[in-house]
Scaffold this motif. Sequence first.
Motif, PDB file in Angstrom:
ATOM      1  N   GLU A  67      35.931   6.804  43.550  1.00  0.00           N
ATOM      2  CA  GLU A  67      36.060   6.870  45.011  1.00  0.00           C
ATOM      3  C   GLU A  67      35.958   5.442  45.587  1.00  0.00           C
ATOM      4  O   GLU A  67      34.987   4.736  45.314  1.00  0.00           O
ATOM      5  CB  GLU A  67      34.923   7.722  45.558  1.00  0.00           C
ATOM      6  N   LEU A  81      36.483  -1.751  48.425  1.00  0.00           N
ATOM      7  CA  LEU A  81      36.136  -2.161  47.056  1.00  0.00           C
ATOM      8  C   LEU A  81      36.403  -0.988  46.126  1.00  0.00           C
ATOM      9  O   LEU A  81      35.949   0.129  46.374  1.00  0.00           O
ATOM     10  CB  LEU A  81      34.663  -2.589  46.959  1.00  0.00           C
ATOM     11  N   THR A  83      36.363   0.105  41.941  1.00  0.00           N
ATOM     12  CA  THR A  83      36.077  -0.242  40.545  1.00  0.00           C
ATOM     13  C   THR A  83      36.694   0.829  39.663  1.00  0.00           C
ATOM     14  O   THR A  83      36.783   2.002  40.051  1.00  0.00           O
ATOM     15  CB  THR A  83      34.563  -0.340  40.271  1.00  0.00           C
ATOM     16  N   HIS A  85      39.032   1.409  35.592  1.00  0.00           N
ATOM     17  CA  HIS A  85      39.482   0.964  34.279  1.00  0.00           C
ATOM     18  C   HIS A  85      40.991   0.980  34.271  1.00  0.00           C
ATOM     19  O   HIS A  85      41.610   1.801  34.953  1.00  0.00           O
ATOM     20  CB  HIS A  85      38.985   1.911  33.189  1.00  0.00           C
ATOM     21  N   ALA A  96      37.666  -2.699  32.124  1.00  0.00           N
ATOM     22  CA  ALA A  96      37.005  -2.463  33.415  1.00  0.00           C
ATOM     23  C   ALA A  96      37.484  -3.520  34.409  1.00  0.00           C
ATOM     24  O   ALA A  96      37.697  -4.679  34.058  1.00  0.00           O
ATOM     25  CB  ALA A  96      35.496  -2.533  33.254  1.00  0.00           C
ATOM     26  N   SER A  98      37.515  -4.691  38.906  1.00  0.00           N
ATOM     27  CA  SER A  98      37.198  -4.393  40.297  1.00  0.00           C
ATOM     28  C   SER A  98      38.235  -5.088  41.167  1.00  0.00           C
ATOM     29  O   SER A  98      38.834  -6.102  40.772  1.00  0.00           O
ATOM     30  CB  SER A  98      35.773  -4.787  40.659  1.00  0.00           C
ATOM     31  N   GLN A  99      38.483  -4.500  42.318  1.00  0.00           N
ATOM     32  CA  GLN A  99      39.523  -5.028  43.205  1.00  0.00           C
ATOM     33  C   GLN A  99      39.076  -4.804  44.644  1.00  0.00           C
ATOM     34  O   GLN A  99      38.594  -3.729  45.001  1.00  0.00           O
ATOM     35  CB  GLN A  99      40.845  -4.309  42.928  1.00  0.00           C
TER      36      GLN A  99
ATOM     37  N   LEU B  81      34.875 -11.790  46.339  1.00  0.00           N
ATOM     38  CA  LEU B  81      34.611 -10.785  45.308  1.00  0.00           C
ATOM     39  C   LEU B  81      33.823 -11.459  44.191  1.00  0.00           C
ATOM     40  O   LEU B  81      34.217 -12.507  43.682  1.00  0.00           O
ATOM     41  CB  LEU B  81      35.917 -10.199  44.759  1.00  0.00           C
ATOM     42  N   SER B  98      29.995  -5.096  40.730  1.00  0.00           N
ATOM     43  CA  SER B  98      30.872  -5.945  41.529  1.00  0.00           C
ATOM     44  C   SER B  98      30.433  -5.825  42.977  1.00  0.00           C
ATOM     45  O   SER B  98      29.854  -4.807  43.397  1.00  0.00           O
ATOM     46  CB  SER B  98      32.339  -5.596  41.322  1.00  0.00           C
ATOM     47  N   SER B 100      31.585  -7.118  47.071  1.00  0.00           N
ATOM     48  CA  SER B 100      32.546  -7.763  47.956  1.00  0.00           C
ATOM     49  C   SER B 100      31.871  -8.020  49.298  1.00  0.00           C
ATOM     50  O   SER B 100      31.185  -7.149  49.834  1.00  0.00           O
ATOM     51  CB  SER B 100      33.755  -6.842  48.133  1.00  0.00           C
ATOM     52  N   ILE B 117      29.722  -4.748  50.270  1.00  0.00           N
ATOM     53  CA  ILE B 117      29.902  -3.528  49.462  1.00  0.00           C
ATOM     54  C   ILE B 117      29.495  -3.844  48.028  1.00  0.00           C
ATOM     55  O   ILE B 117      30.051  -4.745  47.401  1.00  0.00           O
ATOM     56  CB  ILE B 117      31.363  -3.023  49.480  1.00  0.00           C
ATOM     57  N   VAL B 121      29.442  -1.034  37.941  1.00  0.00           N
ATOM     58  CA  VAL B 121      30.684  -0.742  37.217  1.00  0.00           C
ATOM     59  C   VAL B 121      30.315   0.060  35.980  1.00  0.00           C
ATOM     60  O   VAL B 121      29.576  -0.428  35.111  1.00  0.00           O
ATOM     61  CB  VAL B 121      31.407  -2.041  36.815  1.00  0.00           C
TER      62      VAL B 121
END
Lengths: 123, 123
Positions: A67, A81, A83, A85, A96, A98-99, B81, B98, B100, B117, B121
């Motif tokens: 989510e 944000l 996270t 895979h 893994a 994160s973006q 980030l 992670s 942000s 945020i 992970v």
Amino acid sequence: MTDFAGIAKQFVAHYYTTFDTDRKNLAGLYRENSMLTFESSQSLGAAGITEKLVSLPFQKVKHEYGEPDAQPTANGGIIILVTGHLVVDDESRPLAYSQSFQLCQDATGNWFVYNDIFKLVLL
Amino acid sequence: MTDFAGIAKQFVAHYYTTFDTDRKNLAGLYRENSMLTFESSQSLGAAGITEKLVSLPFQKVKHEYGEPDAQPTANGGIIILVTGHLVVDDESRPLAYSQSFQLCQDATGNWFVYNDIFKLVLL
């Protein structure tokens, strides 16, 4: 009030579906002033960002993610944000990642990606 | 032009040093309209955010993180980030995370955290 959580969720689903299907079609989600930092490498503008994403050295990719978390930003945007895979080509080991995105609205009210930072998470 | 990468790097070092030393002192980095989403739980404002951070169920914590990635945002802020690991109390297993941030400047030119945020992970 803007349903920022709903917009974030919808955007993220659309973004990764497009990425995993035919990532050149992500171009429509960026604008001329959009920025991408992908593994600390920087690209600017829809054309430059799409070129970077298309040039990534894999053919098949599948993102799996949880989510997304989202907040409104000071200028009416949305920060997100994610996270998750990703699995590329025939690798069995998921990576893994994160973006973080900031979405903004253009003059016609369409949401686009102003900021995009992607990073693999080393385990 | 604002040295957003330098400001981001300096902020991140200060943030985690303060977090790991005495996290109630993070209060000064937030303002009344700041937002924190910590593992999908939301807090608002410097007081609410500090209360959340102080109440986290560990005494000792140490963050280890890589070079933060940063971009300028549309309203003169900075989006950051960070990915890293944290070790709490006497746990030997580090937890990947992670985080942000969006930093904004207040009327006197001081940078503060508008958006924050944080997410673990899962591996």
